[in-house]
Design a protein around this motif. Structure first.
Motif, PDB file in Angstrom:
ATOM      1  N   VAL A  52      31.413  53.988 -13.348  1.00 35.54           N
ATOM      2  CA  VAL A  52      30.844  55.114 -12.599  1.00 35.54           C
ATOM      3  C   VAL A  52      30.678  54.734 -11.126  1.00 35.54           C
ATOM      4  O   VAL A  52      31.025  55.526 -10.238  1.00 35.54           O
ATOM      5  N   ILE A  53      30.178  53.546 -10.858  1.00 34.49           N
ATOM      6  CA  ILE A  53      30.012  53.106  -9.466  1.00 34.49           C
ATOM      7  C   ILE A  53      31.355  53.054  -8.762  1.00 34.49           C
ATOM      8  O   ILE A  53      31.479  53.508  -7.609  1.00 34.49           O
ATOM      9  N   ASN A  54      32.374  52.528  -9.427  1.00 37.72           N
ATOM     10  CA  ASN A  54      33.712  52.475  -8.818  1.00 37.72           C
ATOM     11  C   ASN A  54      34.250  53.867  -8.516  1.00 37.72           C
ATOM     12  O   ASN A  54      34.845  54.094  -7.468  1.00 37.72           O
ATOM     13  N   TYR A 106      32.600  56.611  -7.861  1.00 38.45           N
ATOM     14  CA  TYR A 106      31.897  57.281  -6.773  1.00 38.45           C
ATOM     15  C   TYR A 106      31.877  56.506  -5.462  1.00 38.45           C
ATOM     16  O   TYR A 106      31.503  57.052  -4.443  1.00 38.45           O
ATOM     17  N   SER A 107      32.305  55.251  -5.481  1.00 40.45           N
ATOM     18  CA  SER A 107      32.287  54.482  -4.233  1.00 40.45           C
ATOM     19  C   SER A 107      33.667  54.332  -3.615  1.00 40.45           C
ATOM     20  O   SER A 107      33.788  53.859  -2.494  1.00 40.45           O
ATOM     21  N   SER A 109      28.529  51.420 -16.327  1.00 44.05           N
ATOM     22  CA  SER A 109      27.899  51.542 -15.003  1.00 44.05           C
ATOM     23  C   SER A 109      28.872  51.158 -13.900  1.00 44.05           C
ATOM     24  O   SER A 109      28.963  51.843 -12.877  1.00 44.05           O
ATOM     25  N   ARG A 110      29.619  50.077 -14.106  1.00 48.37           N
ATOM     26  CA  ARG A 110      30.603  49.654 -13.103  1.00 48.37           C
ATOM     27  C   ARG A 110      31.691  50.703 -12.921  1.00 48.37           C
ATOM     28  O   ARG A 110      32.139  50.972 -11.800  1.00 48.37           O
ATOM     29  N   GLU A 152      26.833  48.088 -19.178  1.00 45.56           N
ATOM     30  CA  GLU A 152      27.110  47.458 -17.882  1.00 45.56           C
ATOM     31  C   GLU A 152      28.512  47.827 -17.398  1.00 45.56           C
ATOM     32  O   GLU A 152      28.718  48.134 -16.228  1.00 45.56           O
ATOM     33  N   ILE A 179      29.586  62.518 -14.118  1.00 42.10           N
ATOM     34  CA  ILE A 179      28.782  61.516 -14.814  1.00 42.10           C
ATOM     35  C   ILE A 179      28.569  61.926 -16.271  1.00 42.10           C
ATOM     36  O   ILE A 179      28.694  61.104 -17.183  1.00 42.10           O
TER      37      ILE A 179
END
Length: 54
Positions: free
Chosen positions: A39-41, A43-44, A36-37, A33, A16
């Motif tokens: 980083v979410i992608n 880690y998911s 954020s997307r 935004e 991160i």
């Protein structure tokens, strides 16, 4: 015995921080935004599947 949870948290935190550094060094090329997307992608999803989709 090694506590892998601590290693995992350190790895995620370093990632991160790396993404934030990239964002700052590239003069906020992406909106917060979009960042954020990203980083979410990261880690998911499975990292290999993510790399194959790029």
């Amino acid at each position: 015995m090694i506590d892998n949870r601590k290693n995992y948290v350190e790895y995620m935190a370093a990632g991160i921080i790396g993404v934030i550094r990239f964002w700052v060094n590239n003069r906020h090329k992406y909106s917060i935004e979009e960042l954020s997307r990203i980083v979410i992608n990261i880690y998911s999803q499975d990292i290999l599947a993510l790399l194959k989709s790029c």
